[in-house]
Design an enzyme around this catalytic site. Structure first.
Site, mmCIF file in Angstrom:
data_model
loop_
_atom_site.group_PDB
_atom_site.id
_atom_site.type_symbol
_atom_site.label_atom_id
_atom_site.label_comp_id
_atom_site.label_asym_id
_atom_site.label_seq_id
_atom_site.Cartn_x
_atom_site.Cartn_y
_atom_site.Cartn_z
ATOM 1 N N HIS A 82 -1.797 -128.914 -106.526
ATOM 2 C CA HIS A 82 -1.544 -127.715 -107.335
ATOM 3 C C HIS A 82 -0.349 -126.938 -106.809
ATOM 4 O O HIS A 82 -0.189 -125.763 -107.113
ATOM 5 C CB HIS A 82 -2.804 -126.845 -107.371
ATOM 6 C CG HIS A 82 -3.966 -127.585 -107.954
ATOM 7 N ND1 HIS A 82 -4.260 -127.569 -109.300
ATOM 8 C CD2 HIS A 82 -4.873 -128.429 -107.380
ATOM 9 C CE1 HIS A 82 -5.313 -128.348 -109.517
ATOM 10 N NE2 HIS A 82 -5.695 -128.885 -108.376
ATOM 11 N N LYS A 94 4.306 -128.242 -70.390
ATOM 12 C CA LYS A 94 4.802 -129.342 -69.560
ATOM 13 C C LYS A 94 5.742 -128.791 -68.489
ATOM 14 O O LYS A 94 5.606 -129.082 -67.310
ATOM 15 C CB LYS A 94 5.521 -130.354 -70.466
ATOM 16 C CG LYS A 94 6.072 -131.534 -69.720
ATOM 17 C CD LYS A 94 6.655 -132.577 -70.658
ATOM 18 C CE LYS A 94 7.421 -133.609 -69.858
ATOM 19 N NZ LYS A 94 8.013 -134.653 -70.680
ATOM 20 N N GLY A 106 6.340 -134.134 -74.579
ATOM 21 C CA GLY A 106 5.511 -133.044 -75.101
ATOM 22 C C GLY A 106 4.768 -133.437 -76.365
ATOM 23 O O GLY A 106 3.559 -133.229 -76.499
ATOM 24 N N ARG A 107 5.470 -134.043 -77.319
ATOM 25 C CA ARG A 107 4.835 -134.363 -78.605
ATOM 26 C C ARG A 107 3.933 -135.589 -78.527
ATOM 27 O O ARG A 107 3.351 -136.004 -79.531
ATOM 28 C CB ARG A 107 5.899 -134.525 -79.690
ATOM 29 C CG ARG A 107 6.995 -135.518 -79.343
ATOM 30 C CD ARG A 107 8.209 -135.315 -80.234
ATOM 31 N NE ARG A 107 9.349 -136.126 -79.843
ATOM 32 C CZ ARG A 107 10.231 -135.773 -78.898
ATOM 33 N NH1 ARG A 107 10.056 -134.670 -78.206
ATOM 34 N NH2 ARG A 107 11.257 -136.559 -78.621
ATOM 35 N N GLU A 160 11.187 -134.265 -84.333
ATOM 36 C CA GLU A 160 11.726 -134.038 -82.981
ATOM 37 C C GLU A 160 12.089 -135.378 -82.342
ATOM 38 O O GLU A 160 13.011 -135.468 -81.548
ATOM 39 C CB GLU A 160 10.719 -133.263 -82.118
ATOM 40 C CG GLU A 160 11.339 -132.711 -80.848
ATOM 41 C CD GLU A 160 10.476 -131.669 -80.140
ATOM 42 O OE1 GLU A 160 10.574 -130.476 -80.478
ATOM 43 O OE2 GLU A 160 9.689 -132.046 -79.256
ATOM 44 N N LYS A 201 17.685 -121.860 -78.237
ATOM 45 C CA LYS A 201 16.999 -121.194 -77.122
ATOM 46 C C LYS A 201 18.002 -120.437 -76.269
ATOM 47 O O LYS A 201 17.814 -119.290 -75.887
ATOM 48 C CB LYS A 201 16.319 -122.227 -76.209
ATOM 49 C CG LYS A 201 15.044 -122.840 -76.720
ATOM 50 C CD LYS A 201 14.409 -123.655 -75.567
ATOM 51 C CE LYS A 201 13.436 -124.680 -76.070
ATOM 52 N NZ LYS A 201 12.945 -125.583 -75.030
ATOM 53 N N GLU A 256 7.961 -118.616 -74.801
ATOM 54 C CA GLU A 256 6.851 -118.200 -75.660
ATOM 55 C C GLU A 256 5.528 -118.285 -74.899
ATOM 56 O O GLU A 256 4.726 -117.348 -74.880
ATOM 57 C CB GLU A 256 6.745 -119.106 -76.899
ATOM 58 C CG GLU A 256 7.854 -118.959 -77.911
ATOM 59 C CD GLU A 256 8.990 -119.935 -77.697
ATOM 60 O OE1 GLU A 256 9.208 -120.365 -76.535
ATOM 61 O OE2 GLU A 256 9.689 -120.258 -78.678
HETATM 62 O O1 F6P Z 1 10.959 -126.992 -78.106
HETATM 63 C C1 F6P Z 1 10.882 -128.257 -77.626
HETATM 64 C C2 F6P Z 1 9.783 -128.529 -76.646
HETATM 65 O O2 F6P Z 1 10.358 -128.910 -75.450
HETATM 66 C C3 F6P Z 1 8.820 -129.574 -77.157
HETATM 67 O O3 F6P Z 1 9.272 -130.858 -77.009
HETATM 68 C C4 F6P Z 1 7.598 -129.265 -76.388
HETATM 69 O O4 F6P Z 1 6.487 -129.853 -76.977
HETATM 70 C C5 F6P Z 1 7.597 -127.756 -76.462
HETATM 71 O O5 F6P Z 1 8.961 -127.402 -76.390
HETATM 72 C C6 F6P Z 1 6.813 -127.063 -75.410
HETATM 73 O O6 F6P Z 1 7.280 -127.350 -74.130
HETATM 74 P P1 F6P Z 1 6.410 -127.100 -72.848
HETATM 75 O O7 F6P Z 1 5.167 -127.921 -72.967
HETATM 76 O O8 F6P Z 1 7.262 -127.503 -71.690
HETATM 77 O O9 F6P Z 1 6.084 -125.629 -72.812
#
Ligand code: F6P
Length: 550
Positions: A387, A210, A270-271, A356, A515, A216
């Protein structure tokens, strides 16, 4: 927007529920079932081919009346309307919350800042259709003219969990030659393991972010880009990389042509983004028609949520039950157990969605909250988890309400497999509710021929307290439409809980501190630089890592 309101736990309904809880805490569900033959029927809601049975909960009509009163006092109806209208209910970020617009299949106008958002949403859906069909038909091919059959989604959090969960759920619908892979973790293993499996000529990378600033995702995308360029040259990037983002500037900076970018908007959290172009890997895997069926299913749940009276409204009932257990019984964990292997990633998906969204400690009125908000969500596919953690669910000292998710028909009806699976899920719900008294355990052992002394010694160990709540959500089969309904159901359940707790379910400021600190620790590990002053434990850990890595 709705004016200052009294803290949730000071409302009239909350007080009534507190009193009522004292009467309910010793009530046994098996007695409620015995006294009321209509109970199962009364506490069942059908929607299309989906059915929610919530009768195995520690509730009576009075409980439900008070919970519905709580919904009313929390202005739930007004807040549902505000969300669907595009009001800026994400107050800390001053944003509308419009994942429902992404699946607004009636295409009725929805305005944000006076602008109808539907034309842009429809344009991106059309772009997704064209691109996914071109990839599937081999019209959009790789640099060397080969069909792109390996689809690698690079993203994390909402930019990974939704597509990963849904492509797995719909694996039976994948195009014949398509294979999907997901790289999320910054751990180089995630990247290497995928790159070891695919071949550059046939691989399409979809970089989903987003913000397009997530370390990452950008690190993984850079590594994959280098791997591709090493194999096929710089020109290949345009044929093998697309991006999904709200941030065109950063996409361009990264070196992806914005023509190869699929847009979404800051009114999509995002979620909640699986319904947007973040779902591109799903559309390529299962075809755009099936992706749109998923949107159709979610839309049906949206309409049910928006228009059905609260006493018969699936997400509302689920949300109210969540509050009932979390805040009054203090059962602060919830397990979600799908009895379908294809739904194995649903619990992980819901962990982000629920925790979240609702893991918050400040209310919409800027005060620190003094009651429980998000529960801990965990789960896994049945029967596997029977199990593992089910021992604790049946006999542990803390009580964990369970959601059982059950398709009546499997995509793989082999021999008796599915009937055995179904028998198991039904047995779990019944066993949790009924339990087995110490006397019943003793009698059973004696009937089986156990000597008296041994039966006496073991009777407590072999008893089950019972009275443990569960919901059962049954539907015909895991298909795109039903998956859409199911996920939208949990989104709205989460919304209901957030409204009752008077929190902003749509920001995620709690992920920032870690972060930020990681960024300052990084140079300390890389260059032995001395950074911010740390506590003794962290300083010692840094020193140890430096020593071990040298
Ligand atoms: O770590 C939180 C967050 O902002 C989430 O809400 C989101 O889904 C994820 O990181 C990834 O963010 P982005 O889509 O901006 O890379």
């Amino acid at each position: 927007m709705f004016g200052k309101k009294p803290e949730a736990n000071k409302s009239r309904a909350w007080k009534k529920l507190e009193k009522h809880y004292k009467k309910m805490r010793d009530v046994e569900m098996r007695d409620l079932f015995r006294k009321d033959p209509q109970r199962a029927e009364r506490y069942t809601i059908n929607l299309d081919s989906m059915m929610l049975d919530y009768s195995k909960n520690r509730i009576t009509d009075r409980t439900m009346a008070y919970l519905l009163m709580l919904a009313k006092e929390s202005k739930l109806a007004e807040k549902v309307e505000a969300m669907f209208k595009g009001d800026k209910i994400n107050s800390t970020e001053n944003r509308a919350v419009l994942h429902v617009a992404l699946r607004n299949r009636e295409n009725s106008p929805i305005y944000v800042d006076g602008k109808n958002v539907m034309p842009e949403i429809n344009a991106v859906l059309a772009k997704m259709r064209k691109f996914s069909e071109d990839v599937r038909l081999g019209k959009f091919v790789g640099q060397t003219g080969k069909k792109l059959t390996n689809i690698v989604n690079i993203g994390i959090g909402g930019s990974d969990l939704g597509p990963k969960m849904a492509t797995e759920a719909l694996r039976k619908y994948w195009g014949k030659d398509i294979k999907c892979y997901f790289i999320s973790n910054i751990d180089g293993t995630a990247c290497s393991e995928v790159l070891n499996k695919v071949n550059p000529e046939e691989t399409l990378f979809i970089v989903c972010s987003k913000t397009f600033t997530t370390i990452e995702t950008l690190t993984n995308a850079k590594t994959c880009r280098k791997w591709l360029v090493d194999a096929l040259g710089e020109h290949a990037v345009a044929k093998h990389f697309v991006a999904v983002s709200t941030n065109a500037k950063e996409v361009e900076k990264f070196g992806i042509n914005t023509e190869n970018m699929f847009e979404f908007w800051d009114f999509v959290g995002g979620r909640y983004s699986v319904w947007s172009a973040i779902g591109l890997s799903i559309a390529i895997a299962v075809g755009m028609d099936n992706f749109e069926k998923m949107l159709d299913g979610a839309h049906e749940m949206d309409m049910h949520f928006k228009y059905t009276e609260f006493s018969k409204n699936i997400p509302v009932i689920l949300g109210l039950l969540g509050v009932w257990y979390n805040d009054f019984f203090h059962f602060n964990n919830t397990a979600v157990v799908p009895y379908d292997q294809y739904l194995q990633y649903v619990p992980a998906y819901l962990q982000q969605l629920v925790m979240e969204s609702n893991g918050k400690f400040v209310s919409n009125d800027d005060t620190f909250i003094k009651y429980q908000t998000s529960p801990v969500i965990f789960g896994g596919a049945g029967t596997d988890v029977q199990h593992s953690f089910f021992q604790m669910i049946h006999q542990g000292t803390s009580i964990v309400p369970v959601d059982f998710i059950v398709p009546a028909i499997s995509h793989n009806e082999i021999g008796e497999h599915h009937e055995i699976l179904l028998a198991n899920v039904l047995a779990q719900g019944e066993a949790l509710m009924k339990g087995k008294t110490v006397k019943e355990a003793y009698d059973e052992m004696r009937r089986a021929g156990k000597p008296k002394e041994e039966a006496k010694r073991l009777k407590k160990y072999k008893s089950f307290p019972g009275n443990r709540p569960s919901n059962t959500i049954i539907f015909k089969k895991v298909d795109p439409y039903t998956l859409g309904m199911l996920i939208a159901m949990y989104e709205h359940k989460t919304f209901v809980e957030g409204v009752i707790w008077n929190i902003d379910s749509f920001d995620q400021m709690g992920v920032e501190l870690g972060k930020q600190m990681a960024l300052s620790i990084l140079p300390e590990l890389q260059n032995n630089a001395s950074g911010i002053s740390h506590d003794a434990s962290t300083a010692n850990l840094i020193a140890t890592i430096r020593r071990l890595r040298n």
